[in-house]
Design a protein around this motif. Structure first.
Motif, PDB file in Angstrom:
ATOM      1  N   ILE A 185      -3.692  14.683  28.108  1.00 40.50           N
ATOM      2  CA  ILE A 185      -4.104  13.400  27.529  1.00 40.50           C
ATOM      3  C   ILE A 185      -3.287  12.276  28.158  1.00 40.50           C
ATOM      4  CG2 ILE A 185      -4.147  12.009  25.417  1.00 40.50           C
ATOM      5  CD1 ILE A 185      -4.774  14.614  23.908  1.00 40.50           C
ATOM      6  N   LYS A 186      -1.977  12.487  28.292  1.00 38.81           N
ATOM      7  CA  LYS A 186      -1.125  11.474  28.924  1.00 38.81           C
ATOM      8  C   LYS A 186      -1.580  11.182  30.354  1.00 38.81           C
ATOM      9  CE  LYS A 186       3.234  12.123  26.498  1.00 38.81           C
ATOM     10  NZ  LYS A 186       4.641  12.473  26.659  1.00 38.81           N
ATOM     11  N   ALA A 187      -1.935  12.230  31.094  1.00 36.88           N
ATOM     12  CA  ALA A 187      -2.354  12.056  32.487  1.00 36.88           C
ATOM     13  C   ALA A 187      -3.694  11.321  32.581  1.00 36.88           C
ATOM     14  CB  ALA A 187      -2.446  13.410  33.179  1.00 36.88           C
ATOM     15  N   ARG A 188      -4.621  11.677  31.721  1.00 32.30           N
ATOM     16  CA  ARG A 188      -5.957  11.063  31.773  1.00 32.30           C
ATOM     17  C   ARG A 188      -5.981   9.654  31.194  1.00 32.30           C
ATOM     18  NH1 ARG A 188     -10.698  15.240  30.219  1.00 32.30           N
ATOM     19  NH2 ARG A 188     -11.619  14.860  32.257  1.00 32.30           N
ATOM     20  N   TYR A 189      -5.151   9.419  30.190  1.00 29.78           N
ATOM     21  CA  TYR A 189      -5.159   8.135  29.489  1.00 29.78           C
ATOM     22  C   TYR A 189      -3.732   7.585  29.405  1.00 29.78           C
ATOM     23  CZ  TYR A 189      -9.718   9.906  28.301  1.00 29.78           C
ATOM     24  OH  TYR A 189     -10.978  10.425  28.389  1.00 29.78           O
ATOM     25  N   PRO A 190      -3.200   7.075  30.512  1.00 33.68           N
ATOM     26  CA  PRO A 190      -1.801   6.629  30.523  1.00 33.68           C
ATOM     27  C   PRO A 190      -1.540   5.459  29.573  1.00 33.68           C
ATOM     28  CG  PRO A 190      -2.919   6.033  32.562  1.00 33.68           C
ATOM     29  CD  PRO A 190      -3.848   6.920  31.805  1.00 33.68           C
ATOM     30  N   ASP A 191      -2.579   4.730  29.162  1.00 37.83           N
ATOM     31  CA  ASP A 191      -2.396   3.611  28.235  1.00 37.83           C
ATOM     32  C   ASP A 191      -2.550   4.019  26.770  1.00 37.83           C
ATOM     33  OD1 ASP A 191      -1.915   1.845  30.309  1.00 37.83           O
ATOM     34  OD2 ASP A 191      -4.026   1.300  30.508  1.00 37.83           O
ATOM     35  N   PHE A 192      -2.769   5.306  26.524  1.00 40.63           N
ATOM     36  CA  PHE A 192      -2.925   5.803  25.160  1.00 40.63           C
ATOM     37  C   PHE A 192      -1.634   5.555  24.375  1.00 40.63           C
ATOM     38  CE2 PHE A 192      -2.302   9.289  22.090  1.00 40.63           C
ATOM     39  CZ  PHE A 192      -3.402   9.099  21.279  1.00 40.63           C
ATOM     40  N   HIS A 193      -1.779   5.038  23.170  1.00 42.38           N
ATOM     41  CA  HIS A 193      -0.628   4.807  22.294  1.00 42.38           C
ATOM     42  C   HIS A 193      -0.884   5.479  20.963  1.00 42.38           C
ATOM     43  CE1 HIS A 193       1.223   1.914  24.967  1.00 42.38           C
ATOM     44  NE2 HIS A 193       0.041   1.355  25.109  1.00 42.38           N
ATOM     45  N   LEU A 194       0.154   5.997  20.385  1.00 41.43           N
ATOM     46  CA  LEU A 194       0.077   6.670  19.106  1.00 41.43           C
ATOM     47  C   LEU A 194       1.201   6.131  18.242  1.00 41.43           C
ATOM     48  CD1 LEU A 194      -1.142   9.106  17.446  1.00 41.43           C
ATOM     49  CD2 LEU A 194       0.735  10.433  18.404  1.00 41.43           C
ATOM     50  N   ILE A 195       0.883   5.809  17.035  1.00 43.08           N
ATOM     51  CA  ILE A 195       1.899   5.339  16.095  1.00 43.08           C
ATOM     52  C   ILE A 195       1.911   6.298  14.922  1.00 43.08           C
ATOM     53  CG2 ILE A 195       2.575   3.494  14.522  1.00 43.08           C
ATOM     54  CD1 ILE A 195       1.039   1.564  16.379  1.00 43.08           C
ATOM     55  N   SER A 196       3.080   6.776  14.566  1.00 39.50           N
ATOM     56  CA  SER A 196       3.234   7.640  13.401  1.00 39.50           C
ATOM     57  C   SER A 196       4.171   6.964  12.419  1.00 39.50           C
ATOM     58  CB  SER A 196       3.810   9.002  13.793  1.00 39.50           C
ATOM     59  OG  SER A 196       2.885   9.741  14.531  1.00 39.50           O
ATOM     60  N   ILE A 197       3.768   6.976  11.181  1.00 44.53           N
ATOM     61  CA  ILE A 197       4.578   6.422  10.096  1.00 44.53           C
ATOM     62  C   ILE A 197       4.767   7.533   9.081  1.00 44.53           C
ATOM     63  CG2 ILE A 197       4.703   4.702   8.266  1.00 44.53           C
ATOM     64  CD1 ILE A 197       2.726   3.016   9.979  1.00 44.53           C
TER      65      ILE A 197
END
Length: 129
Positions: A11-23
């Motif tokens: 996922i990181k390689a295919r979508y380098p702009d992917f952001h995830l926020i965990s609270i």
């Protein structure tokens, strides 16, 4: 207290702009001090679902492309935000589950961003809390 979710390297390689926020929320009370404010937010999300919104629709389209890239049929198994939007357009209202879930479902529909909750005992990732 910190929590670092694991993101699949593919996922990181295919979508380098992917952001995830965990609270992390512990012992979230169900008591809502201002139930009317929550009801107003949900009503605003329900009304917004009936209107066209280019930014929201662009975000949902990007999620559909990502789902397709992973072999999922986005029309059959859409992201949660798209599924909620469709449900509101069909039924006229968001499902009511609990104040916390109702609030993040409203935000999800307003902005076209999938939001969800996870049981930390079943979640995989680095934990220091």
């Amino acid at each position: 207290m910190s929590f670092t979710p694991l993101i699949d390297p593919e996922i990181k390689a295919r979508y380098p702009d992917f952001h995830l926020i965990s609270i992390v929320v512990r012992n979230a009370g169900i008591d809502v001090p201002d139930a009317q404010a929550l009801n107003d937010t949900i009503a605003a999300a329900e009304q917004a679902a009936l209107r066209d919104d280019a930014q929201r629709d662009a975000r949902l389209a990007a999620w559909a492309v990502a789902y397709e890239a992973f072999g999922t049929k986005a029309n059959r198994t859409p992201c949660s935000a798209a599924a909620l939007l469709k449900r509101v357009r069909k039924d006229g209202s968001l499902p009511r589950i609990s104040p916390l879930v109702d609030a993040y479902n409203a935000v999800s529909v307003l902005y076209g961003v999938p939001i969800g909750g996870e049981d930390l005992d079943l979640y995989q990732g680095s934990r220091d809390f």
